[in-house]
Design a protein around this motif. Structure first.
Motif, mmCIF file in Angstrom:
data_model
loop_
_atom_site.group_PDB
_atom_site.id
_atom_site.type_symbol
_atom_site.label_atom_id
_atom_site.label_comp_id
_atom_site.label_asym_id
_atom_site.label_seq_id
_atom_site.Cartn_x
_atom_site.Cartn_y
_atom_site.Cartn_z
ATOM 1 N N UNK A 1 39.925 32.364 45.398
ATOM 2 C CA UNK A 1 39.818 33.295 44.275
ATOM 3 C C UNK A 1 40.848 34.413 44.388
ATOM 4 N N UNK A 2 40.974 35.008 45.578
ATOM 5 C CA UNK A 2 41.982 36.056 45.767
ATOM 6 C C UNK A 2 43.387 35.490 45.584
ATOM 7 N N UNK A 3 43.620 34.285 46.102
ATOM 8 C CA UNK A 3 44.937 33.659 45.981
ATOM 9 C C UNK A 3 45.307 33.393 44.533
ATOM 10 N N UNK A 4 44.339 32.904 43.764
ATOM 11 C CA UNK A 4 44.569 32.640 42.346
ATOM 12 C C UNK A 4 44.868 33.938 41.595
ATOM 13 N N UNK A 5 44.126 34.985 41.946
ATOM 14 C CA UNK A 5 44.367 36.286 41.320
ATOM 15 C C UNK A 5 45.794 36.764 41.588
ATOM 16 N N UNK A 6 46.253 36.589 42.836
ATOM 17 C CA UNK A 6 47.599 37.039 43.209
ATOM 18 C C UNK A 6 48.668 36.234 42.469
ATOM 19 N N UNK A 7 48.432 34.929 42.308
ATOM 20 C CA UNK A 7 49.395 34.084 41.595
ATOM 21 C C UNK A 7 49.520 34.495 40.131
ATOM 22 N N UNK A 8 48.386 34.719 39.510
ATOM 23 C CA UNK A 8 48.384 34.983 38.068
ATOM 24 C C UNK A 8 48.742 36.418 37.728
ATOM 25 N N UNK A 9 48.386 37.344 38.609
ATOM 26 C CA UNK A 9 48.601 38.768 38.317
ATOM 27 C C UNK A 9 49.195 39.479 39.524
ATOM 28 N N UNK A 10 50.448 39.131 39.890
ATOM 29 C CA UNK A 10 51.034 39.716 41.105
ATOM 30 C C UNK A 10 51.181 41.233 41.032
ATOM 31 N N UNK A 11 51.205 41.787 39.816
ATOM 32 C CA UNK A 11 51.353 43.240 39.666
ATOM 33 C C UNK A 11 50.032 43.936 39.379
ATOM 34 N N UNK A 12 48.948 43.239 39.622
ATOM 35 C CA UNK A 12 47.624 43.816 39.392
ATOM 36 C C UNK A 12 47.420 45.068 40.232
ATOM 37 N N UNK A 13 46.683 46.052 39.683
ATOM 38 C CA UNK A 13 46.322 47.217 40.506
ATOM 39 C C UNK A 13 45.486 46.821 41.724
ATOM 40 N N UNK A 14 44.907 45.638 41.676
ATOM 41 C CA UNK A 14 44.070 45.163 42.782
ATOM 42 C C UNK A 14 44.851 44.286 43.758
ATOM 43 N N UNK A 15 46.170 44.152 43.558
ATOM 44 C CA UNK A 15 46.954 43.219 44.376
ATOM 45 C C UNK A 15 46.912 43.565 45.864
ATOM 46 N N UNK A 16 47.093 44.839 46.199
ATOM 47 C CA UNK A 16 47.086 45.225 47.619
ATOM 48 C C UNK A 16 45.726 44.941 48.242
#
Length: 92
Positions: free
Chosen positions: A30-45
């Motif tokens: 789930x975290x990996x998918x989030x990083x792929x789709x939204x690399x600039x997310x405020x939650x990325x770090x």
């Protein structure tokens, strides 16, 4: 499926739920998918840091170390930087 900031926020908390239930493989995905789709997310770090924690729980220290090093390299101004540095020290 929602997109953008809302989606990344939703996926982040979905990952946190899996993590809290000790479902570390699901959390990783789930975290990996989030990083792929939204690399600039405020939650990325935060997500990158959680990837490290998941790998630690799964006893894959090399991958954990890589994730923490990415937190430090990619998010130098993040609150997670010092936490990642602390985890790295413990992984030595």
């Amino acid at each position: 499926e929602p997109h953008g900031a809302f989606a990344s926020n939703y996926q982040y908390w979905e990952g946190e739920c899996y993590y809290g239930e000790h479902k570390y493989n699901e959390a990783l995905q789930t975290f990996g998918r989030m990083m792929e789709r939204n690399p600039n997310s405020p939650k990325a770090a935060a997500a990158e840091f959680k990837l490290g924690e998941c790998y630690e729980r799964l006893n894959i220290p090399r991958s954990a170390r890589n994730a923490y090093e990415r937190v430090i390299a990619d998010y130098p101004n993040s609150e997670f930087r010092s936490r990642a540095q602390a985890r790295l020290k413990l992984l030595q």
